[in-house]
Design a protein around this motif. Structure first.
Motif, PDB file in Angstrom:
ATOM      1  N   ASP A 114       0.855  -1.184   0.000  1.00 46.15           N
ATOM      2  CA  ASP A 114       0.000   0.000   0.000  1.00 46.15           C
ATOM      3  C   ASP A 114       0.894   1.237   0.000  1.00 46.15           C
ATOM      4  OD1 ASP A 114      -1.735   2.086   0.475  1.00 46.15           O
ATOM      5  OD2 ASP A 114      -2.982   0.958   1.869  1.00 46.15           O
ATOM      6  N   GLU A 116       0.305   4.413  -0.622  1.00 48.60           N
ATOM      7  CA  GLU A 116      -0.199   5.602   0.078  1.00 48.60           C
ATOM      8  C   GLU A 116       0.027   5.491   1.573  1.00 48.60           C
ATOM      9  OE1 GLU A 116      -0.992   8.235  -1.564  1.00 48.60           O
ATOM     10  OE2 GLU A 116      -0.672   7.103  -3.419  1.00 48.60           O
ATOM     11  N   HIS A 117      -0.170   4.297   2.118  1.00 54.02           N
ATOM     12  CA  HIS A 117       0.089   4.102   3.546  1.00 54.02           C
ATOM     13  C   HIS A 117       1.579   4.267   3.839  1.00 54.02           C
ATOM     14  CE1 HIS A 117      -0.087   2.477   7.603  1.00 54.02           C
ATOM     15  NE2 HIS A 117       0.887   1.637   7.271  1.00 54.02           N
ATOM     16  N   THR A 120       2.611   7.911   4.106  1.00 57.78           N
ATOM     17  CA  THR A 120       2.110   8.696   5.241  1.00 57.78           C
ATOM     18  C   THR A 120       2.492   8.122   6.592  1.00 57.78           C
ATOM     19  OG1 THR A 120      -0.003   7.505   5.129  1.00 57.78           O
ATOM     20  CG2 THR A 120       0.154   9.580   3.930  1.00 57.78           C
ATOM     21  N   GLN A 151       1.955  -2.308  -6.324  1.00 55.34           N
ATOM     22  CA  GLN A 151       1.004  -1.472  -5.602  1.00 55.34           C
ATOM     23  C   GLN A 151      -0.313  -2.205  -5.423  1.00 55.34           C
ATOM     24  OE1 GLN A 151      -0.227   2.211  -7.462  1.00 55.34           O
ATOM     25  NE2 GLN A 151      -0.605   3.157  -5.495  1.00 55.34           N
ATOM     26  N   ARG A 205       7.709  10.759  -5.174  1.00 49.76           N
ATOM     27  CA  ARG A 205       6.942  11.193  -4.015  1.00 49.76           C
ATOM     28  C   ARG A 205       7.718  10.790  -2.782  1.00 49.76           C
ATOM     29  NH1 ARG A 205       1.640   7.965  -5.305  1.00 49.76           N
ATOM     30  NH2 ARG A 205       3.183   6.770  -6.509  1.00 49.76           N
TER      31      ARG A 205
END
Length: 461
Positions: A114, A116-117, A120, A151, A205
């Motif tokens: 994941d 996105e996890h 963050t 992903q 990113r």
């Protein structure tokens, strides 16, 4: 041991060892467009390479930290040769070519990550180490810890939580004690060129804590299938990865441009120039022969890859004394004088007026991104030291390129550095014993190849 070599998932050749040589033998009936490497077109006669694997296959073999992890996790499968190492990792490498043990299928089902996890979550060196071990089999070259990551796919037609995996979509890179907050550093260093929109740059990113960097792969299509071949200049020159600092910029250019179609040449030489110049502006000593590469879907569309692996190495005391990774005009120096301008004119066909315009555009971008770096460090104090090192390095990089044409009124970062209350950067650390750190080049190999004394130990990517 024999390996099957696939192009686009279809087996086209076999790779094996025969006495003191490695042999790549195309299967009968293999079409010309299914070539494994630009340097090894389809032919009946096998391609042989003495003692070591062909350079093309060595370009994605893991090094340093990743290699040590793979030895721990898959030691039972390794016999000490690069062929056995390729058998472990070759099924999930960058590009359209895979290599697997004879009869095995390329790729495997890895637990989707994941992203996105990951971006963050509060990460740490220990957490990243666990991730590397999980995805070690999908490793790529470089001593700085990084791995390929699939992903988690939660498409609109799937129930939430149902994961599917076609292929790895990202490269995830971590930091270590010698290069803290590398995600922060590389993300903003890349942005200096990216924001100009003058040449393709890999999308990055960084994680919220600045330690990790997620880089989108550029060798896959919209269906997430690897369709592009990728070959770095080190392999095209026939050099092993540990000699990536050995060639000159002129040699790298000569080895790559020969494969670029004439109709693309002008734009591609300008792209090469942007890549070279930004490394001088941000003081990236890691612009070596493995970080300049070609990609293609056929011989008719060969071009330079989007720019990747741009990092301000001078921001870290251990690497602050390192000179440029590739020589220009026989010299490795951050104060090139007229040498770069002459290289651009003679080798790239870029006139002095356009060269100076390119320099100024990069300098202006460095000032704008430098202000972003300073602002980010105000909001997150733990980034302050690396941010300070970055903007000081960029200020020096801009000044050294502008020194051949000093003019008043040119923008720099000095007022912004002073307004931020940044002190001088820490003094560079004295050179350590080469080979002491996994991030440094091998002293033994350097001595064997008689690398010039100016080729200092450098950060590996």
């Amino acid at each position: 041991m024999k390996l099957d070599v696939q192009v686009g998932g279809k087996t086209v050749a076999q790779l094996y060892r025969e006495r003191d040589e490695y042999v790549l033998k195309y299967l009968p009936g293999t079409p010309d467009e299914a070539f494994v490497s630009l340097t090894m077109p389809v032919r009946e006669e096998p391609w042989r390479w003495p003692r070591d694997l062909h350079p093309f296959f060595r370009q994605n073999l893991p090094e340093g930290y990743l290699l040590s992890v793979i030895r721990e996790e898959f030691g039972r499968l390794l016999d000490g040769t690069d062929l056995s190492l390729l058998a472990v990792v070759g099924g999930m490498s960058i590009g359209r070519v895979t290599a697997t043990p004879e009869g095995a299928r390329p790729g495997e089902e890895l637990k989707p990550l994941d992203i996105e996890h990951l971006l963050t979550a509060q990460s740490s060196i220990e957490t990243f180490s666990i991730l590397v071990r999980t995805y070690a089999r999908a490793a790529i070259s470089g001593a700085v810890p990084k791995f390929l990551a699939p992903q988690e796919d939660r498409g609109p037609s799937e129930p939430l939580g149902k994961s599917s995996l076609r292929t790895a979509l990202h490269i995830v890179k971590g930091s270590d004690e010698a290069a803290p907050y590398l995600g922060f550093n590389e993300h903003y260093s890349m942005r200096v060129l990216e924001r100009l929109g003058v040449t393709p740059v890999a999308r990055t990113r960084m994680s919220s804590d600045g330690r990790l960097l997620v880089v989108d792969r550029f060798d896959v299509d919209g269906e997430r299938v690897p369709i592009r071949g990728v070959e770095d200049a080190c392999g095209l020159l026939g050099l092993p990865p540990n000699e990536k600092y050995r060639p000159s910029t002129e040699a790298v250019l000569k080895a790559t441009r020969v494969y670029i179609p004439a109709r693309f040449m002008r734009a591609q030489l300008e792209s090469f120039g942007w890549h070279l110049l930004v490394s001088y502006v941000v003081r990236n000593a890691d612009c070596h022969a493995k970080n300049i590469a070609l990609y293609y879907s056929s011989r008719r569309d060969v071009s330079y890859t989007p720019v990747y692996d741009i990092v301000t190495t001078q921001a870290y005391p251990r690497y602050a004394i390192n000179s440029p990774g590739l020589s220009v005009g026989g010299r490795k120096t951050w104060a090139p004088g007229k040498t770069l301008e002459r290289f651009f004119s003679a080798q790239l066909g870029i006139a002095p007026s356009l060269y100076r315009e390119m320099v100024e555009r990069l300098c202006e971008s460095a000032v704008e991104v430098g202000r972003e770096v300073i602002e980010a460090a105000k909001n997150e104090p733990r980034w302050r030291e690396v941010a300070k090192g970055m903007v000081h390095a960029w200020n020096e990089g801009m000044a050294s390129l502008r020194s051949v044409r000093r003019e008043g009124g040119l923008k720099g970062l000095t007022p912004h550095i002073e307004a931020a209350g940044f002190s001088d950067p820490p003094s560079p650390e004295p050179p350590t014993r080469t080979g002491h750190s996994e991030l440094l080049a091998s002293h033994r190999s350097a001595r064997r190849r008689r690398v010039p004394a100016t080729a200092k130990a450098r950060t590996r990517k």
